[in-house]
Design an enzyme around this catalytic site. Structure first.
Site, short mmCIF file in Angstrom:
data_model
loop_
_atom_site.label_atom_id
_atom_site.label_comp_id
_atom_site.label_asym_id
_atom_site.label_seq_id
_atom_site.Cartn_x
_atom_site.Cartn_y
_atom_site.Cartn_z
N GLU A 75 0.90 -1.38 0.11
CA GLU A 75 -0.06 0.19 -0.04
C GLU A 75 0.86 1.33 -0.12
O GLU A 75 1.70 1.37 0.67
CB GLU A 75 -0.72 -0.03 1.26
CG GLU A 75 -1.68 -1.14 1.21
CD GLU A 75 -2.45 -1.16 2.80
OE1 GLU A 75 -3.03 -2.14 2.79
OE2 GLU A 75 -2.52 -0.07 3.41
N CYS A 130 -2.07 1.77 8.24
CA CYS A 130 -1.16 0.90 7.68
C CYS A 130 -1.78 -0.52 7.37
O CYS A 130 -2.23 -0.96 8.58
CB CYS A 130 -0.14 0.89 8.87
SG CYS A 130 1.27 -0.39 8.73
N CYS A 167 -1.67 -3.77 14.72
CA CYS A 167 -1.18 -3.18 13.48
C CYS A 167 -1.94 -4.31 12.43
O CYS A 167 -1.53 -5.31 12.52
CB CYS A 167 0.05 -2.83 13.52
SG CYS A 167 0.68 -2.69 11.82
N CYS A 201 2.94 8.37 1.62
CA CYS A 201 3.38 7.47 2.65
C CYS A 201 3.63 6.20 2.06
O CYS A 201 2.87 5.42 1.44
CB CYS A 201 2.21 7.45 3.71
SG CYS A 201 2.46 6.02 4.99
N CYS A 222 3.37 -6.39 15.88
CA CYS A 222 2.60 -5.33 16.70
C CYS A 222 1.19 -5.75 16.68
O CYS A 222 0.64 -5.77 15.79
CB CYS A 222 2.85 -3.72 16.35
SG CYS A 222 4.74 -3.60 16.10
N CYS A 282 4.87 -7.55 7.49
CA CYS A 282 5.95 -7.09 8.48
C CYS A 282 6.19 -8.31 9.55
O CYS A 282 5.05 -8.92 9.71
CB CYS A 282 5.44 -5.92 9.07
SG CYS A 282 6.71 -5.15 10.29
N1 SAH Z 1 6.93 -0.26 11.11
C1 SAH Z 1 7.30 1.11 11.40
C2 SAH Z 1 6.36 2.26 10.21
C3 SAH Z 1 5.04 1.64 9.70
S1 SAH Z 1 3.85 1.84 10.81
C4 SAH Z 1 6.70 1.63 12.56
O1 SAH Z 1 6.10 0.70 13.33
O2 SAH Z 1 6.99 2.73 13.13
C5 SAH Z 1 3.56 3.67 11.04
C6 SAH Z 1 2.94 4.06 12.24
O3 SAH Z 1 1.57 3.61 12.29
C7 SAH Z 1 3.38 3.44 13.56
O4 SAH Z 1 3.87 4.38 14.54
C8 SAH Z 1 2.53 2.22 13.94
O5 SAH Z 1 2.66 2.29 15.21
C9 SAH Z 1 1.10 3.15 13.52
N2 SAH Z 1 0.08 2.17 13.56
C10 SAH Z 1 -0.07 0.64 13.06
N3 SAH Z 1 -1.03 0.49 12.99
C11 SAH Z 1 -2.02 1.37 13.66
C12 SAH Z 1 -3.26 1.41 14.01
N4 SAH Z 1 -4.09 0.56 13.82
N5 SAH Z 1 -3.72 2.59 14.52
C13 SAH Z 1 -2.91 3.57 14.75
N6 SAH Z 1 -1.80 3.84 14.51
C14 SAH Z 1 -1.01 2.20 13.91
FE1 SF4 Z 2 5.36 -3.57 11.45
FE2 SF4 Z 2 3.04 -2.64 12.12
FE3 SF4 Z 2 4.67 -2.76 14.00
FE4 SF4 Z 2 5.20 -0.90 12.19
S1 SF4 Z 2 3.61 -1.08 13.82
S2 SF4 Z 2 6.50 -2.63 13.05
S3 SF4 Z 2 4.51 -1.94 10.24
S4 SF4 Z 2 3.92 -4.42 12.81
#
Ligand code: SAH
Ligand code: SF4
Length: 355
Positions: free
Chosen positions: A90, A333, A118, A104, A115, A111
């Site tokens: 995306e 994301c 996410c 973005c 997390c 990934c």
């Molecule tokens: N992997 C990197 C960059 C991609 S994610 C990282 O984790 O920083 C970009 C941001 O979106 C990160 O701060 C992540 O924690 C946040 N994010 C992911 N899923 C989300 C969600 N469902 N709601 C809000 N923020 C989210």
């Molecule tokens: Fe990966 Fe999503 Fe965690 Fe960023 S927030 S490191 S994209 S799992």
């Protein structure tokens, strides 16, 4: 097919020479690719017809195919790209009232960091993107904007994937954004979940690129539960690496904090964050959670968000609420890909509607 965007100027000149063309044509083509940003070889009007035909037969402008595209009421455009091997990634383009046009972009398909909240983390890891695949996401938006007489001004590495888990290609893309698209380092942000050795390495690159670290919790027990990577690189190591980055780059860095109602949005947690970051040259971006299918949590109510920020102010830490743009088009994301895949499971075919 050779992807012209994958070649350096030198490699392009070598290719043309091997075809019996003068090397200076490479510079001419380069201008069309990165300054005029045309989307087709036929638009390169000052090239001899014979050369254009050979280019059409043997080369292409990019390898990304648009699978789905959705635009939001707030001016956000979200794209799902299919890569040459079928992987889906995306990219999002955000337009602001001023001149800012921010892309973005993703660095991996899926990934590996897991997390919990996410959508990309919930999918697991498929593969790393190449530097060219990362760079092309920004370039495609730059091409579209060019048609409207607008310029891509900013790029954030906040799409799918963990940039520092795919370090070299990410850095290659960063460098090309600067050299080929003329985007200033200060207009590029790399966001990481906190891979400590790579943060240190990044600090030594001597770039003025902005670094954002996704924190989301201020104690190890709480961070372990949300971001499994914390077990490997606990908070004291992470903050120490951030301090090094700030010292070496001389730049303020930012921390991301996704606010989850009842999970990490209490005044106690805000105080813990304030103590953790006290004295660091930083900024906190607070983002209400965008709910995802694989996680039970919801976004914090606005009163709780304000209270959280007020506590940070007591510690002298500037904080801003970032409302996720394009919520109506799954612009979080990894969310468009999950939505498309889920819908396919239910009914095959039909354009995905925005939900
Ligand atoms: N992997 C990197 C960059 C991609 S994610 C990282 O984790 O920083 C970009 C941001 O979106 C990160 O701060 C992540 O924690 C946040 N994010 C992911 N899923 C989300 C969600 N469902 N709601 C809000 N923020 C989210
Ligand atoms: Fe990966 Fe999503 Fe965690 Fe960023 S927030 S490191 S994209 S799992």
């Amino acid at each position: 097919m050779i992807d012209l965007y994958s070649l350096t100027l030198e490699q392009l000149a070598d290719l043309l020479e091997s075809w019996g063309e003068p090397r200076f044509r490479a510079k001419q083509i380069w201008t069309w690719l990165y300054e005029k940003r045309v989307a087709s070889l036929d638009a390169m009007s000052d090239l001899p017809k014979k050369l254009r035909e050979r280019l059409n037969a043997e080369t292409q402008l990019g390898t990304l195919d648009v699978e789905t595209e959705l635009s939001s009421a707030d001016g956000t455009l979200k794209r799902l790209y299919r890569l040459a091997d079928g992987q889906l990634i995306e990219s999002v383009l955000m337009e602001y009232d001023d001149e800012r046009r921010t892309a973005c972009i993703s660095t991996q398909a899926g990934c590996a960091m897991g997390c919990v909240f996410c959508a990309t983390g919930q999918m697991g890891f498929s593969r790393h993107l190449t530097g060219t695949e990362i760079f092309e996401q920004a370039l495609y938006f730059a091409r579209d904007l060019e048609v409207r007489g607008e310029r891509l001004s900013n790029v954030v590495f906040m799409g799918m994937g963990e940039p520092f888990h795919n370090y070299e290609p990410t850095l290659e893309a960063v460098r090309r954004l600067m050299s080929d698209l003329g985007i200033g380092a200060r207009h590029i942000t790399v966001s990481t979940v906190g891979l400590v050795p790579m943060i240190k390495r990044f600090a030594d690159e001597g770039l003025q690129v902005k670094l954002a670290v996704s924190l989301h919790a201020a104690t190890d027990a709480e961070r372990d539960a949300l971001l499994p990577v914390n077990k490997r690189y606990p908070l004291h190591e992470l903050i120490s690496a951030c301090r090094t980055y700030i010292e070496k780059s001389g730049r303020r860095m930012s921390f991301e904090w996704t606010l989850i109602q009842g999970e990490n949005d209490t005044p106690e947690q805000a105080h813990a964050l304030g103590s953790l970051l006290r004295g660091l040259k930083c900024h906190v971006n607070v983002i209400p959670l965008n709910p995802t299918g694989g996680y039970h949590g919801g976004p914090s109510a606005s009163g709780r968000i304000e209270a959280f920020i007020a506590v940070l102010e007591e510690y002298g830490i500037p904080a801003t609420v970032r409302i996720r743009r394009g919520i109506d088009i799954n612009a979080g994301c990894g969310q468009l890909k999950s939505a498309v895949l889920n819908r396919r499971k239910i009914k095959v075919g039909g354009a995905p509607e925005s939900d």
